[in-house]
Scaffold this active site. Structure first.
Site, PDB file in Angstrom:
ATOM      1  N   GLU A  85     -23.588   1.460  -6.873  1.00 38.64           N
ATOM      2  CA  GLU A  85     -22.473   1.202  -5.950  1.00 38.64           C
ATOM      3  C   GLU A  85     -21.155   1.348  -6.698  1.00 38.64           C
ATOM      4  OE1 GLU A  85     -23.057  -2.322  -3.509  1.00 38.64           O
ATOM      5  OE2 GLU A  85     -25.205  -2.007  -3.582  1.00 38.64           O
ATOM      6  N   HIS A 127     -14.240  -3.874   2.976  1.00 37.77           N
ATOM      7  CA  HIS A 127     -15.280  -2.888   2.662  1.00 37.77           C
ATOM      8  C   HIS A 127     -14.821  -1.557   3.245  1.00 37.77           C
ATOM      9  CE1 HIS A 127     -19.069  -0.835   2.291  1.00 37.77           C
ATOM     10  NE2 HIS A 127     -19.574  -1.876   1.645  1.00 37.77           N
ATOM     11  N   ARG A 163     -13.884  -0.872  -4.881  1.00 36.91           N
ATOM     12  CA  ARG A 163     -13.613  -0.964  -3.444  1.00 36.91           C
ATOM     13  C   ARG A 163     -12.150  -1.057  -3.069  1.00 36.91           C
ATOM     14  NH1 ARG A 163     -18.263  -4.862  -1.318  1.00 36.91           N
ATOM     15  NH2 ARG A 163     -19.885  -3.358  -1.792  1.00 36.91           N
ATOM     16  N   HIS A 199     -14.508  -8.007   4.415  1.00 37.29           N
ATOM     17  CA  HIS A 199     -15.906  -8.077   3.993  1.00 37.29           C
ATOM     18  C   HIS A 199     -16.225  -9.295   3.142  1.00 37.29           C
ATOM     19  CE1 HIS A 199     -19.815  -6.445   2.952  1.00 37.29           C
ATOM     20  NE2 HIS A 199     -19.528  -6.481   1.657  1.00 37.29           N
ATOM     21  N   ARG A 215     -14.048  -8.103  -6.278  1.00 38.98           N
ATOM     22  CA  ARG A 215     -15.461  -8.266  -6.628  1.00 38.98           C
ATOM     23  C   ARG A 215     -16.151  -6.924  -6.869  1.00 38.98           C
ATOM     24  NH1 ARG A 215     -20.368  -8.565  -3.216  1.00 38.98           N
ATOM     25  NH2 ARG A 215     -18.975  -7.617  -1.709  1.00 38.98           N
TER      26      ARG A 215
HETATM   27  C1  SIN Z   1     -22.890  -2.895   0.609  1.00 37.08           C
HETATM   28  O1  SIN Z   1     -24.073  -2.709   0.800  1.00 37.08           O
HETATM   29  O2  SIN Z   1     -22.063  -1.982   0.587  1.00 37.08           O
HETATM   30  C2  SIN Z   1     -22.404  -4.278   0.421  1.00 37.08           C
HETATM   31  C3  SIN Z   1     -22.738  -4.754  -0.910  1.00 37.08           C
HETATM   32  C4  SIN Z   1     -21.772  -5.822  -1.327  1.00 37.08           C
HETATM   33  O3  SIN Z   1     -20.817  -6.095  -0.632  1.00 37.08           O
HETATM   34  O4  SIN Z   1     -21.952  -6.358  -2.417  1.00 37.08           O
END
Ligand code: SIN
Length: 532
Positions: free
Chosen positions: A115, A238, A284, A345, A380
């Site tokens: 991610e 998000h 993010r 988010h 975060r």
């Molecule tokens: C996601 O699956 O994009 C969310 C994961 C997160 O917010 O840690």
């Protein structure tokens, strides 16, 4: 009046993990305002960031977390969560959770997702329903524990503290007033060890990836009880919430970008690459701001997440929930890009705690999203929060068990029952819905991804009026879950605005056009709010 050795408010990963551990030491109440499963955890798609691979290391996970946090992470919190994470994740596996695996040269290995902001693949997952599987694993263990009473459809109204009742010179927790929705009565729960695990406050914004329960209850109650609140200006948006008229709050996991998904504008351009070398997998805050800027520049209502280079078989296997949900809305993600917009988010700040989850109010602990250990700093790192929930729940239980009881324990003082007084039913629900809607809109318009002092001041003035009005409802009408949630939302919205107004720089998730640069060392501190 009921008495427990431990009471936990909230039933997500942190609350349930704590409950299972505390049940080895005494009687436990888990108080949750809807069904047990109704938590942010159950909606988490991505997974648990944790070092498990030989190609990864604690040092890299620590570095990625610190970098995402934009200079505001507490290094001890980061090191503790990262290093203690693997042992806590193993406990989930021992409870029966099965993370996805894959075949590598004839043997099975964990299938690690990637991610934004992560330099390595390190996200353990169960397809794209990781949170749901974790929630159900923990919940069934909790339901089987003879020492745990799960109080569903019970919403905490307020915390009971020694100072509020004038019992002691040194304040400490004595319990909570809790509304039993089925009877409409407010019960008194006595305890010397109260743990808030109520999750975040996404519903304070018009658009959010969070479930309806995310109304900032824990922060609001802790604030009213006198605990210190930290860093509430850092609300994470998000980048990719499904944009569709009928879809409410549906997240398209960052893991989709981890598998090669690219954000494109309506001309098909990879516009995030122009602002960050990691492109769509940048942290993010960077990606959400890039989308916001692109939508404002082009006037478009959304941008597009393109994962069409992956095969339909791969997408169906890796992202079954997202694939099916998009199909239901007429979008085949294997053939066409998914329309997405940013949405609120995650709350990176919260009730200020130490590394064991202890707040400034003795006996009150805050774990999971509601607490602010300093792990996330100003932004975060994706999928660090489930890990934090596990680690801090474990530490909080150990710390509370080791602590000696207060001088005036809850069992030895006489607590007043809740007084409903001569109140009437609020006959026009429209006033609640109107105020709720107004808060969420003004937060979206004035306190969103890009801020200015003028917009924040406007929000602040409006919120003060709304808070006065809501307080009147609170005193004059019979309380309901809707009214309590509205009161909490208004409180948390005001805390976000006050925190944002006090940070005269841009850092991580807090971006203001009035102070667009990140400040020097004099700005590198938590924003702390307290009554004293
Ligand atoms: C996601 O699956 O994009 C969310 C994961 C997160 O917010 O840690």
């Amino acid at each position: 009046m009921k008495q427990f050795d431990f009471a936990i408010i909230g039933s997500g990963i942190a609350g349930l993990t704590f409950a299972l551990k505390a049940a080895e030491h005494g009687r436990v109440a888990v108080i949750t305002k809807r069904k047990g499963v109704d938590s942010n955890t159950a909606w988490a798609q991505g997974g648990v960031a944790c070092v498990t691979s030989d190609e990864d290391s604690f040092a890299l996970h620590i570095r990625d977390t610190l970098e995402a946090g934009a200079g505001l992470c507490d290094r001890t919190a980061v090191e503790t969560v990262v290093r203690e994470g693997p042992a806590r994740v193993q406990e989930l596996v021992d409870l029966g959770l099965h993370f996805d695996e894959r075949n590598v040269s004839g043997h099975r290995e964990l299938d690690l997702g990637r991610e934004g902001g992560h330099s390595k693949r390190r996200v353990l997952h169960v397809h794209d329903v990781t949170g749901f599987e974790i929630e159900n694993t923990l919940l069934s263990a909790v339901r089987n524990s003879p020492n745990i009473e799960l109080l569903e459809n019970h919403m905490a109204v307020d915390l009971i503290t020694a100072a509020k009742l004038g019992f002691a010179t040194e304040d400490h927790i004595l319990g909570a007033y809790v509304l039993d929705e089925s009877s409409g009565r407010v019960e008194t729960i006595r305890t010397d060890r109260l743990v808030l695990a109520t999750g975040g406050c996404g519903k304070v914004y018009l658009y959010t990836t969070n479930p309806d329960i995310a109304t900032g209850d824990g922060v609001a109650m802790a604030w009213r009880a006198g605990a210190t609140i930290a860093d509430m200006e850092f609300i994470q948006f998000h980048p990719t919430c499904l944009f569709h008229a009928e879809a409410k709050s549906f997240l398209i996991s960052e893991a989709v970008r981890g598998e090669g998904g690219i954000l494109r504008n309506n001309k098909g351009e990879d516009f995030v690459r122009q602002v960050h070398p990691m492109g769509s997998l940048a942290p993010r805050d960077v990606v959400a701001r890039a989308i916001d800027a692109e939508m404002k520049r082009t006037g478009a209502k959304c941008v597009y997440l393109d994962i069409t280079q992956q095969s339909p078989e791969f997408l169906r296997e890796r992202f079954p929930h997202i694939y099916e949900t998009c199909l239901r809305y007429g979008i085949d993600m294997a053939k066409e890009p998914i329309p997405v917009v940013p949405a609120a988010h995650y709350q990176c700040g919260g009730i200020k705690t130490n590394i064991d989850g202890a707040t400034s109010l003795p006996g009150l602990y805050a774990i999971g999203e509601v607490g602010c250990t300093g792990l996330h700093g100003a932004n975060r790192l994706a999928s660090n929060s489930l890990l934090e929930g596990l680690v801090i729940a474990h530490r909080a239980c150990a710390a509370l068990v080791a602590k000696s009881p207060p001088t005036h324990p809850a069992g030895a003082v006489s607590l007043p029952e809740w007084k409903a007084g001569d109140v009437q039913n609020l006959d026009e629900l429209v006033v609640i819905y109107h105020n709720w809607d107004e808060i969420r809109r003004l937060m979206w318009d004035y306190v969103g991804i890009v801020r200015t002092d003028k917009r924040l001041q406007r929000a602040s003035a409006r919120l003060r009026n709304l808070q006065r009005e809501i307080q009147e409802f609170y005193w004059n009408f019979r309380i309901t879950v809707d009214l309590l949630e509205l009161r909490n939302l208004a409180t948390v919205a005001a805390l976000i605005v006050d925190s944002a107004l006090s940070r005269k720089e841009s850092r991580g998730l807090h971006f203001t056009l009035d102070y667009p640069e990140t400040g020097g060392d004099e700005f590198r501190h938590d924003t702390l709010l307290s009554h004293t």
